[in-house]
Write an enzyme that holds these catalytic residues in place. Structure first.
Site, PDB file in Angstrom:
ATOM      1  N   PHE A   1     -51.631 -31.038 -13.868  1.00  0.00           N
ATOM      2  CA  PHE A   1     -51.369 -29.771 -14.576  1.00  0.00           C
ATOM      3  C   PHE A   1     -50.497 -29.953 -15.817  1.00  0.00           C
ATOM      4  CE2 PHE A   1     -50.903 -29.264  -9.862  1.00  0.00           C
ATOM      5  CZ  PHE A   1     -52.265 -29.166  -9.629  1.00  0.00           C
ATOM      6  N   CYS A   2     -50.639 -31.123 -16.468  1.00  0.00           N
ATOM      7  CA  CYS A   2     -49.849 -31.412 -17.687  1.00  0.00           C
ATOM      8  C   CYS A   2     -48.350 -31.349 -17.406  1.00  0.00           C
ATOM      9  CB  CYS A   2     -50.184 -30.470 -18.835  1.00  0.00           C
ATOM     10  SG  CYS A   2     -51.883 -30.535 -19.338  1.00  0.00           S
ATOM     11  N   ASN A   3     -47.961 -31.579 -16.157  1.00  0.00           N
ATOM     12  CA  ASN A   3     -46.536 -31.554 -15.808  1.00  0.00           C
ATOM     13  C   ASN A   3     -46.249 -32.820 -15.010  1.00  0.00           C
ATOM     14  OD1 ASN A   3     -43.996 -31.079 -14.672  1.00  0.00           O
ATOM     15  ND2 ASN A   3     -44.329 -28.870 -14.533  1.00  0.00           N
TER      16      ASN A   3
END
Ligand code: PLP
Length: 491
Positions: free
Chosen positions: A416-418
């Site tokens: 999740f791009c995290n």
């Protein structure tokens, strides 16, 4: 070592649109007595029938609101009506078509300020392409130098991580404050220590998300004034928070707030904003100028003067036809009330956390491993998890997304791009990550983590929003139950 399953796609049955799942009425009764606040949100059931009927007509369970919210039908009708009845030209002019759209766009800008209760004396709204674009504006313009610091939490979207590259290029010190499993909350003692650390006497920027797009954790907004009182400028990433929570900039006063409007109300895409304090904006030095951002520029004079306020930060022509749709979207949310949306989402999340956490294989081992808080205290409606088989093997998250698709369920998988929150959640260490960076391709990078480290490199995420109802949550649990007593090993 956890085993990671490689292929479950194709073995689950398709769901039929319009069927009422067995047991839903009984479960609904139990849900209402456990989460009574949900009852007061029934206006959203009427709204779902009126504005989001396409969900039930197609039997779709949409569970990716943190990826992007859904738009209501009336938002589209209102926007098309506006476009059909007006003559709108490029706003950088004084002709009637230009003045007409400028008036609507400035109205939208003021509506954004009002929606967040931000005083126009204190804040400006800079329209951008999205939240990432808003963060890039800060990163590229912040006066980082060898005396300055960039402090951020592990739990951050990559756009916040990306600012570190601007900081690094100009010699600033970069510090990450860890989050701690299992709740994935910030270590407050360490954050306090970092904020108080003396030494660097240059500009200091601190970035954290109001709500994690990985775990749903809500980080305390109290950190804003604490950090500011210690000389920090504070960027609060509100992209995952504002779709289902009220952000009151009359109460909280961060220096920079990036967000994307499609995450709040689905339409239009391609528009976000940076809400910035006027005082903080004065510190920023834009690395270039363009059409629209200058008071005056000359070729032979070889100089330019940047325009003041938001104008100096909006490169070229803004997305002028879409901005009135931002106002329509904000009016839509206002007509429902953010507290109503919040109560519904938190109630559904609470039920999902309880039921998901209680799912067991016949041998008593848990079906789902949830990352982040297990209660609704200081968390939003985003839940990340992985599925385990009875022997503890992990089902491959890529295949889960594909299988959920066969049930007409839209959810999200990956990191999740995290990456920071994920690395802590999955128990990945600095040395795990360094070794795997020898693989440039994403697939081989993930394979390195799975194969060499025996750890997962991603998770499954469901997130709730304005159109969510109990049936969505119930049908997702039905999908989760298909993993009971299943082996994650390829047969
Ligand atoms: C917390 C957070 N910040 C920033 C972003 C980036 O948003 P965008 O891709 O619209 O720029 C996202 C997107 O998921 C997010 O969840």
């Amino acid at each position: 070592m956890q085993r990671v399953e490689t292929n479950i796609a194709g073995i689950l049955p398709s769901d039929r649109a319009g069927t009422i799942p067995d047991g839903i009425e009984e479960a609904h009764t139990g849900f209402l007595s456990a989460f009574p606040a949900y009852k007061a949100t029934s206006v959203l059931d009427d709204l779902r029938k009126r504005e989001f009927s396409r969900l039930d007509e197609t039997g779709h369970v949409y569970l990716d609101y943190t990826g992007g919210s859904l738009y209501s039908s009336s938002q589209l009708t209102k926007h098309v009506d506006m476009l059909e009845h007006g003559i709108y030209g490029n706003p950088h002019s004084n002709n009637p078509s230009s003045l007409a759209i400028t008036k609507l766009d400035e109205h939208a800008r003021n509506t954004v300020l009002r929606f967040f209760n931000a005083s126009p004396e204190e804040y400006v709204v800079i329209f951008t392409q999205n939240a990432s674009g808003a963060m890039k504006l800060v990163g590229e313009s912040y006066p980082f130098d060898k005396d300055s610091r960039y402090l951020l939490t592990f739990d951050n979207h990559n756009a916040a991580n990306g600012i570190r590259e601007f900081a690094r290029a100009r010699g600033a010190a970069i510090t990450y404050v860890p989050v701690e499993a299992p709740e994935l909350r910030v270590r407050s003692d360490e954050l306090q220590r970092q904020l108080e650390k003396t030494g660097a006497n240059g500009h200091k920027l601190f970035t954290f998300p109001a709500q994690s797009n990985f775990s749903g954790v809500q980080h305390s907004l109290e950190w804003i004034s604490k950090a500011q009182s210690l000389g920090w400028d504070v960027l609060v990433d509100a992209a995952a928070f504002v779709p289902t929570n009220r952000l009151d900039l009359g109460t909280w006063h961060p220096d920079f707030v990036p967000l994307s409007f499609y995450k709040m109300f689905g339409y239009p895409t391609g528009v976000g904003c940076l809400i910035a304090k006027r005082s903080a904006l004065k510190k920023l030095h834009r690395p270039w100028f363009s059409g629209g951002t200058i008071k005056v520029a000359s070729v032979q004079g070889d100089r330019y003067f940047l325009a003041e306020g938001e104008t100096g930060f909006e490169d070229g022509t803004i997305n002028y036809l879409s901005l009135p749709a931002v106002e329509i979207g904000l009016q839509f949310l206002t007509s429902i009330g953010m507290d109503t949306i919040h109560d519904r989402v938190v109630s559904l999340a609470g039920w999902l956390l309880e039921v998901l956490g209680g799912l067991r294989h016949s041998n008593g081992s848990p079906v789902a491993e949830i990352y982040g808080p297990r209660t609704t205290d200081m968390r939003g409606g985003t839940i990340a998890m992985n599925f385990h088989d009875p022997k503890g093997g992990v089902f491959n998250f890529h295949n889960i997304e594909e299988s959920a698709g066969k049930f007409n369920i839209s959810l999200r998988t990956g990191c999740f791009c995290n990456p920071g929150a994920g690395e802590i959640a999955f128990g990945l260490t600095r040395s795990d990550m360094s070794e795997c960076f020898e693989h440039e391709e994403r697939a081989s990078f993930e394979q390195c983590i799975i194969a060499a480290k025996g750890k997962t490199a991603g998770a499954v995420r469901v997130s709730l929003g304005v159109a969510s109802n109990f049936s969505d949550a119930f049908r997702f649990i039905g999908f989760c139950k298909t993993f009971i007593d299943r082996s994650a090993s390829p047969s």
